[in-house]
Design an enzyme around this catalytic site. Sequence first.
Site, mmCIF file in Angstrom:
data_model
loop_
_atom_site.group_PDB
_atom_site.id
_atom_site.type_symbol
_atom_site.label_atom_id
_atom_site.label_comp_id
_atom_site.label_asym_id
_atom_site.label_seq_id
_atom_site.Cartn_x
_atom_site.Cartn_y
_atom_site.Cartn_z
ATOM 1 N N ALA A 80 1.238 -1.124 -0.108
ATOM 2 C CA ALA A 80 0.365 -0.155 -0.040
ATOM 3 C C ALA A 80 0.994 1.334 -0.322
ATOM 4 C CB ALA A 80 -1.096 -0.107 0.684
ATOM 5 N N ILE A 81 1.829 1.446 -1.053
ATOM 6 C CA ILE A 81 3.068 2.576 -1.366
ATOM 7 C C ILE A 81 2.173 4.064 -1.305
ATOM 8 C CG2 ILE A 81 4.457 3.237 -1.998
ATOM 9 C CD1 ILE A 81 4.532 0.639 -1.064
ATOM 10 N N ASN A 140 -2.335 4.133 -15.057
ATOM 11 C CA ASN A 140 -2.431 3.777 -13.949
ATOM 12 C C ASN A 140 -3.895 4.176 -13.813
ATOM 13 O OD1 ASN A 140 -2.815 2.093 -11.147
ATOM 14 N ND2 ASN A 140 -1.223 2.940 -10.532
ATOM 15 N N CYS A 143 -5.288 1.586 -9.116
ATOM 16 C CA CYS A 143 -4.341 1.618 -8.219
ATOM 17 C C CYS A 143 -4.836 1.603 -6.985
ATOM 18 C CB CYS A 143 -3.652 2.429 -7.749
ATOM 19 S SG CYS A 143 -2.902 2.664 -6.053
ATOM 20 N N ILE A 205 -2.474 -8.167 -15.175
ATOM 21 C CA ILE A 205 -3.324 -6.901 -14.294
ATOM 22 C C ILE A 205 -2.487 -6.467 -13.153
ATOM 23 C CG2 ILE A 205 -5.325 -8.878 -14.600
ATOM 24 C CD1 ILE A 205 -4.295 -10.131 -11.419
ATOM 25 N N ASN A 206 -3.196 -5.463 -12.663
ATOM 26 C CA ASN A 206 -3.352 -5.217 -11.451
ATOM 27 C C ASN A 206 -3.282 -5.469 -10.000
ATOM 28 O OD1 ASN A 206 -2.089 -2.837 -9.887
ATOM 29 N ND2 ASN A 206 -2.853 -1.419 -10.834
ATOM 30 N N THR A 207 -3.073 -5.077 -9.116
ATOM 31 C CA THR A 207 -2.723 -6.053 -7.438
ATOM 32 C C THR A 207 -4.612 -6.421 -7.172
ATOM 33 O OG1 THR A 207 -3.063 -3.770 -6.516
ATOM 34 C CG2 THR A 207 -0.815 -5.767 -7.202
ATOM 35 N N GLY A 261 1.542 -10.380 -13.070
ATOM 36 C CA GLY A 261 0.754 -11.502 -12.281
ATOM 37 C C GLY A 261 1.653 -12.193 -11.472
ATOM 38 N N THR A 284 6.770 -8.531 -7.526
ATOM 39 C CA THR A 284 7.203 -9.247 -6.794
ATOM 40 C C THR A 284 8.739 -9.732 -6.914
ATOM 41 O OG1 THR A 284 5.019 -9.231 -6.748
ATOM 42 C CG2 THR A 284 6.847 -10.688 -5.243
#
EC number: 1.3.-.-
Length: 331
Positions: A80-81, A140, A143, A205-207, A261, A284
């Site tokens: 959660a930047i 983006n 988010c 995908i995004n998170t 992902g 990651t």
Amino acid sequence: MNQAPPTTDAGPSMAVNLAGLELANPMMTASGTCGYAYEYADFVDLSKFGAFVTKSITAETRAGNPAHRIVETRGGMLNAIGLANVGHAAFMRDKLPQLVKMRETGPRIIVNVAGHSVDDYVSVAGNVAGEAAVDAIELNVSCPNVKDGLTFGTNPKLLKDLIAEVASAMDKQAKLIVKLSPNVEDITATARAAVEGGADVLSLINTYTAMAIDIHTRKPRIANGTGGLSGPAVRPLAVYLTSRVYREVARDAGVPLIGMGGIQYWQDAVEFLLAGATGLAVGTALFVDPATPLKVLDGVQAYLKDQGCTSIDEIIGQLEMPGDPPRTPYP
């Protein structure tokens, strides 16, 4: 034992085409994992990447969310930047010259842009796209770790309108990539809206929005409460969504996909390619082994050679689902 040995000759062609943007190979960094330019260069040869993707840039400087902002989970990571970054002005002054130099060594440059309003996206994307060193803008719009961060990414109409305005501001000076959120009821609806709005490429995908709890304090382990889940835990979900978007939207529209992902091994990358991805982003796994993308690249090329392929294009979108017409058996 999951990594194939590097090929010993030129091997099958790994070059890919993202809506006219030629890459030497499909491997790229996932936004938010490697900073702005050379933060990652001490650990790997960036010249061997197809593209380098920056962390998100916003109109103004952002401090991001309070700590703790990253938590390791079994099979992945929560973050959660909060889009912490130097802001548009400092990026143009301090970071862009580094990207200009980096591009001379080989990788294409993709700048990720985020915002809270249409004006934010339009001003930053339109300005950055005019720089000769910038090959593409990745929007983006998905988010999950900032207030209103999913407003555009989860609403097809708002997304289409936003992309149309950004595309107009960019005036085809760079390719427009839209990063899709998995936190939606139907990702094909937002994918279709993005294409109709003028996206050249889709990345996904995004998170996933997720949570981890400290059982001793009985509080969330991340200060923000929730974070975005990435890593191997989301890979089967990401492959599924990539396949859906490819088969239901992107294939017929002629819009290439960048799949991401949980890619950690070459086998993971091949799944995304078969599902319909043309580009591949690693995020990651870089925290475990910074050389992961290059090991994956070697493994994919060895697989292609073993399959008798002369080019990576021969396997993109070649997933055979139940009910599909029969195809020629593989050797």
